[in-house]
Design a protein around this motif. Structure first.
Motif, PDB file in Angstrom:
ATOM      1  N   ILE A 121      -0.419  -8.852  -1.882  1.00 34.07           N
ATOM      2  CA  ILE A 121      -1.395  -8.387  -2.426  1.00 34.07           C
ATOM      3  C   ILE A 121      -0.954  -6.838  -2.836  1.00 34.07           C
ATOM      4  N   PHE A 122      -0.725  -6.728  -3.924  1.00 34.08           N
ATOM      5  CA  PHE A 122      -1.036  -4.653  -4.078  1.00 34.08           C
ATOM      6  C   PHE A 122      -1.850  -4.689  -5.081  1.00 34.08           C
ATOM      7  N   PRO A 123      -3.352  -4.099  -4.828  1.00 31.43           N
ATOM      8  CA  PRO A 123      -3.930  -3.148  -4.698  1.00 31.43           C
ATOM      9  C   PRO A 123      -3.700  -1.807  -5.126  1.00 31.43           C
ATOM     10  N   GLY A 124      -3.426  -1.781  -6.112  1.00 31.72           N
ATOM     11  CA  GLY A 124      -3.029  -0.251  -7.192  1.00 31.72           C
ATOM     12  C   GLY A 124      -4.415   0.523  -7.091  1.00 31.72           C
ATOM     13  N   ARG A 180     -10.644   7.180   3.711  1.00 29.49           N
ATOM     14  CA  ARG A 180     -10.037   6.421   5.071  1.00 29.49           C
ATOM     15  C   ARG A 180     -11.350   5.407   5.610  1.00 29.49           C
ATOM     16  N   SER A 181     -11.907   6.177   6.200  1.00 26.82           N
ATOM     17  CA  SER A 181     -12.728   4.956   6.759  1.00 26.82           C
ATOM     18  C   SER A 181     -14.025   4.398   6.133  1.00 26.82           C
ATOM     19  N   GLY A 182     -13.239   4.172   4.874  1.00 30.68           N
ATOM     20  CA  GLY A 182     -13.926   2.445   3.866  1.00 30.68           C
ATOM     21  C   GLY A 182     -14.653   3.241   2.963  1.00 30.68           C
ATOM     22  N   ASP A 216       0.436  -0.913  -0.202  1.00 29.51           N
ATOM     23  CA  ASP A 216      -0.112   0.594   0.216  1.00 29.51           C
ATOM     24  C   ASP A 216       0.908   1.358  -0.143  1.00 29.51           C
ATOM     25  N   TYR A 217       0.852   1.760  -1.029  1.00 34.24           N
ATOM     26  CA  TYR A 217       2.228   2.547  -1.496  1.00 34.24           C
ATOM     27  C   TYR A 217       1.094   4.219  -1.114  1.00 34.24           C
ATOM     28  N   GLY A 218       0.197   4.234  -0.792  1.00 30.08           N
ATOM     29  CA  GLY A 218      -0.381   4.833   1.064  1.00 30.08           C
ATOM     30  C   GLY A 218      -0.857   6.404  -0.799  1.00 30.08           C
ATOM     31  N   ALA A 219      -1.392   6.178  -1.591  1.00 23.59           N
ATOM     32  CA  ALA A 219      -2.193   6.963  -2.434  1.00 23.59           C
ATOM     33  C   ALA A 219      -3.413   6.526  -2.513  1.00 23.59           C
ATOM     34  N   GLY A 220      -4.406   5.511  -1.433  1.00 23.61           N
ATOM     35  CA  GLY A 220      -5.733   5.934  -1.127  1.00 23.61           C
ATOM     36  C   GLY A 220      -6.438   4.927  -0.877  1.00 23.61           C
ATOM     37  N   ASN A 221      -7.286   4.012  -0.527  1.00 24.01           N
ATOM     38  CA  ASN A 221      -7.601   3.526   0.054  1.00 24.01           C
ATOM     39  C   ASN A 221      -8.241   2.470  -0.299  1.00 24.01           C
ATOM     40  N   VAL A 222      -7.415   1.464   0.296  1.00 24.39           N
ATOM     41  CA  VAL A 222      -6.814   0.384   0.013  1.00 24.39           C
ATOM     42  C   VAL A 222      -7.643  -1.003   1.525  1.00 24.39           C
ATOM     43  N   ARG A 223      -9.078   0.240   2.235  1.00 22.10           N
ATOM     44  CA  ARG A 223      -9.351  -0.341   3.364  1.00 22.10           C
ATOM     45  C   ARG A 223     -10.252  -1.768   2.924  1.00 22.10           C
ATOM     46  N   VAL A 248      -9.555  -3.705   0.937  1.00 25.30           N
ATOM     47  CA  VAL A 248      -9.004  -4.892   0.888  1.00 25.30           C
ATOM     48  C   VAL A 248      -8.486  -5.545   1.971  1.00 25.30           C
ATOM     49  N   ARG A 249      -7.746  -4.485   2.907  1.00 20.80           N
ATOM     50  CA  ARG A 249      -7.077  -4.682   4.173  1.00 20.80           C
ATOM     51  C   ARG A 249      -9.121  -5.930   4.392  1.00 20.80           C
ATOM     52  N   ASN A 250      -9.928  -5.484   4.417  1.00 21.30           N
ATOM     53  CA  ASN A 250     -11.173  -6.022   5.600  1.00 21.30           C
ATOM     54  C   ASN A 250     -11.371  -6.967   5.365  1.00 21.30           C
ATOM     55  N   ALA A 251     -11.596  -6.986   3.855  1.00 22.52           N
ATOM     56  CA  ALA A 251     -11.478  -8.432   3.287  1.00 22.52           C
ATOM     57  C   ALA A 251     -10.207  -9.517   3.635  1.00 22.52           C
ATOM     58  N   ILE A 252      -9.221  -9.457   3.517  1.00 23.36           N
ATOM     59  CA  ILE A 252      -8.426 -10.501   4.053  1.00 23.36           C
ATOM     60  C   ILE A 252      -8.518 -10.355   5.185  1.00 23.36           C
ATOM     61  N   ARG A 253      -8.344  -9.335   6.567  1.00 21.40           N
ATOM     62  CA  ARG A 253      -9.112 -10.016   7.881  1.00 21.40           C
ATOM     63  C   ARG A 253      -9.963 -10.976   8.023  1.00 21.40           C
ATOM     64  N   PHE A 254     -10.780 -10.588   6.967  1.00 22.60           N
ATOM     65  CA  PHE A 254     -12.425 -11.631   7.584  1.00 22.60           C
ATOM     66  C   PHE A 254     -11.723 -12.744   6.719  1.00 22.60           C
ATOM     67  N   LEU A 255     -11.040 -12.722   5.713  1.00 17.97           N
ATOM     68  CA  LEU A 255     -10.555 -14.411   5.614  1.00 17.97           C
ATOM     69  C   LEU A 255      -9.783 -14.821   6.221  1.00 17.97           C
TER      70      LEU A 255
END
Ligand code: 1PR
Length: 591
Positions: free
Chosen positions: A103-106, A398-400, A67-74, A76-83
């Motif tokens: 995982i690279f969510p551009g 940032r909040s989703g 996550d190079y900090g250019a936008g919301n990848v929340r 993706v994070r939530n889905a990874i944690r969900f799994l």
């Protein structure tokens, strides 16, 4: 959880062994992969896609996220944690080389992403990681960056692993750009992570795409048709990348991520060879949210924007809790969920922390796109601190949130633009779409019908209406309003829609105050007028009261989606019933 076999790459070079960190522009360009021996490990899998797996901390349960900090990848994070996986963020190039699975969510623009990768010395390492056939999943821009270059603000060089140039969709053939929504894929080869999806739809949101060619054919695992036949996913060994968003594609998306995370999981279906579909029409559930007189954040619903009960107490109509209802609509099959903070025009949204909490909690369990609107504008708080609309939107992202919806402020921006003919770049609409892309910015229009005897009586675009006005008027123009319908402005919905498209809106949410909460059907005249006028997607809103209203709006206008509130809140018609009806009528939907 039961044990299952998990295959993981273990004999790869680790930190620092096969790359040199450099901030110079790097592309890989070899188009070749070396394959490494793999060994099996036992990993506890989750039982099913819709059941949250419990977290367990060992190395095999960690996903490295670039996550190079250019936008919301929340999401993706939530889905990874969900799994059931933990996340390790890439801080240095070494973290890429040490990853067990990456995982690279551009997100954001191609050039900016390449710039960050090059400056941080990550481009070269990423190429080395991929060339060594290590487990990799690129998402959206994370797929595009693997190609040689992109025309987005360019040409700009990419990582050069896959031959081909990423270019913009051609809107001249009538296809709306951005491509937003649900498509089924044409699976071209054994893609492993797509083996469960069959003919189900996945969610796309993008304006640029890579095209198949003889040079990149061996990479392509699926294509999708939207005007062109473009590359929907690639696969080579353990390296995967998808143009769509699995983290926003509901259950089917979770199953794709799960297959990447558990490559040998038990659930195996033969890949189904099928033709790509047309873009599905979307059904969106809308939650109008505000604080009631007791101070609780509730879902409410108005009649022509009046949300108060007509009782002695005159309280705000309370139809439930936002997070619960959003979760329910997701499970019922909503293609998107929208939250409109309907008093945002007078309250400052960043002071409205419950709304941000609503987004955070919702995005943990809702894996379809979330839009939030209300109060997106520049603001100075009581202590004199200035917040730009971009900061407000960033907090929502940032909040989703996946998209923000701008109402009143877009009207002021369009008025200014039409008056001066100058795009200042300073409006909330322009700033947010520049940073997050126009697909992330919806403009919500709240027009009211004004009947006319003669269309030449106003300077705004008027149309002949199906149902004449109270005095037999055969025409109407649609006057835009601000502040939740409280103030009419001297601009029509037609003029506004065209102006905001030019200013960078990616989509239009088209309400109609006259129809809101009436259950008598959408305003077809209005929706036809606007969906014919712009080339961005239009969401028809206000007035749904029966399944036939949805098929009517899709057959008679070019709306890309239909949004409804009351019909779902009052449990009159479930979302799935709407979809079944549309399907029976031959209208493509995600089932
Ligand atoms: O002006 O940027 O702060 O945004 C405010 C947002 O809040 C706008 O998107 C505006 O549409 C919305 N809003 C403001 N006041 C109200 C209200 O109802 N008093 N809600 C309001 C608008 C309209 C719909 C509704 C459909 C479908 N809600 O989105 O959900 O009409 O309803 P139905 O299916 O029951 O007919 P800013």
């Amino acid at each position: 959880m039961e044990a299952a076999t998990f295959t993981s790459a273990t004999q790869f070079p680790t930190a620092g062994s096969s790359y040199s960190s450099s901030s110079s522009l790097h592309t890989c360009g070899s188009h070749s992969l070396q394959f490494f021996r793999r060994s099996s490990h036992k990993l506890k899998p989750s039982k099913g896609f819709s059941i949250r797996a419990s977290s367990f901390v060992d190395d095999d349960s960690v996903v490295t996220l670039l996550d190079y900090g250019a936008g919301n990848v929340r999401s993706v994070r939530n889905a990874i944690r969900f799994l059931g996986f933990d996340i390790k963020d890439v801080q240095t190039p070494e973290d890429i080389m040490n990853a067990k699975r990456l995982i690279f969510p551009g997100v954001g623009a191609f050039a900016a992403a390449m710039d960050v990768l090059n400056k941080k010395g990550m481009a070269e390492v990423l190429c080395a990681y991929i060339e060594q056939d290590r487990p990799f999943l690129g998402i959206c821009l994370g797929l595009q960056l693997l190609f040689e270059s992109s025309t987005e603000n360019g040409p700009v060089k990419g990582l050069g692993l896959i031959p081909g140039v990423v270019g913009r969709f051609d809107s001249s053939n009538g296809f709306r750009v951005p491509h937003i929504g649900w498509n089924a894929l044409q699976i071209d080869k054994d893609s492993q992570i797509l083996d469960d999806i069959g003919n189900r739809h996945v969610y796309f949101v993008h304006s640029y795409r890579a095209m198949p060619s003889d040079d990149n054919r061996e990479w392509i695992s699926s294509t999708c048709n939207y005007g062109d036949n473009f590359i929907a996913s690639v696969r080579r060994g353990n390296v995967h990348a998808v143009q769509f968003h699995p983290e926003k594609s509901g259950d089917v998306g979770l199953s794709i991520l799960r297959r990447f995370l558990y490559p040998k999981c038990e659930i195996t279906k033969k890949p189904v060879q099928r033709k790509a579909s047309k873009l599905a029409k979307r059904v969106i559930a809308c939650l109008d949210v505000r604080t009631n007189d007791k101070g609780d954040l509730v879902v409410t619903k108005g009649d022509q924007y009046d949300v108060r009960e007509h009782t002695k107490e005159n309280e705000v109509r309370n139809l439930g809790k936002p997070v619960d209802l959003a979760g329910k609509y997701y499970l019922d099959g909503a293609d998107e969920v929208s939250f409109l903070n309907i008093t945002g025009f007078r309250d400052f949204p960043l002071g409205d922390l419950p709304m941000l909490q609503v987004l955070r909690y919702t995005s943990e369990n809702v894996f379809v796109p979330l839009t939030v609107g209300g109060g997106i504008r520049d603001f100075t708080d009581g202590s004199g601190r200035y917040y730009s609309s971009l900061e407000v939107a960033s907090e929502y992202f940032r909040s989703g949130a996946d998209k923000v919806s701008i109402g009143s402020d877009a009207v002021y921006a369009a008025e200014e633009y039409l008056k001066t003919g100058v795009k200042t770049g300073k409006s909330s609409l322009e700033q947010i779409s520049r940073v997050y892309g126009n697909q992330a910015v919806v403009v919500s229009i709240d027009p009211r019908r004004v009947y006319l005897k003669d269309p030449n009586d106003v300077e705004f675009k008027a149309v002949r209406v199906r149902n004449p006005g109270p005095n037999g008027e055969e025409y109407a123009w649609y006057q835009c309003t601000v502040n939740g319908g409280r103030e009419g402005r001297l601009i029509g919905a037609f003029e506004l829609a065209k102006a905001v498209e030019e200013l960078g809106a990616g989509e239009i949410l088209l309400n109609c105050i006259d129809c809101d909460g009436q259950g008598k059907g959408f305003d077809i005249d209005l929706i036809k007028l606007i969906s014919d006028a712009v080339s961005i997607p239009v969401i028809a809103s206000s007035g749904a009261g029966a399944v036939e209203h949805f098929s009517e709006v899709f057959s008679e206008t070019k709306a890309s989606a239909a949004l409804a509130a009351g019909i779902f809140h009052r449990k009159e018609v479930p979302i799935q019933t709407v979809k079944e009806h549309l399907f029976k009528e031959g209208i493509e939907v995600r089932m």
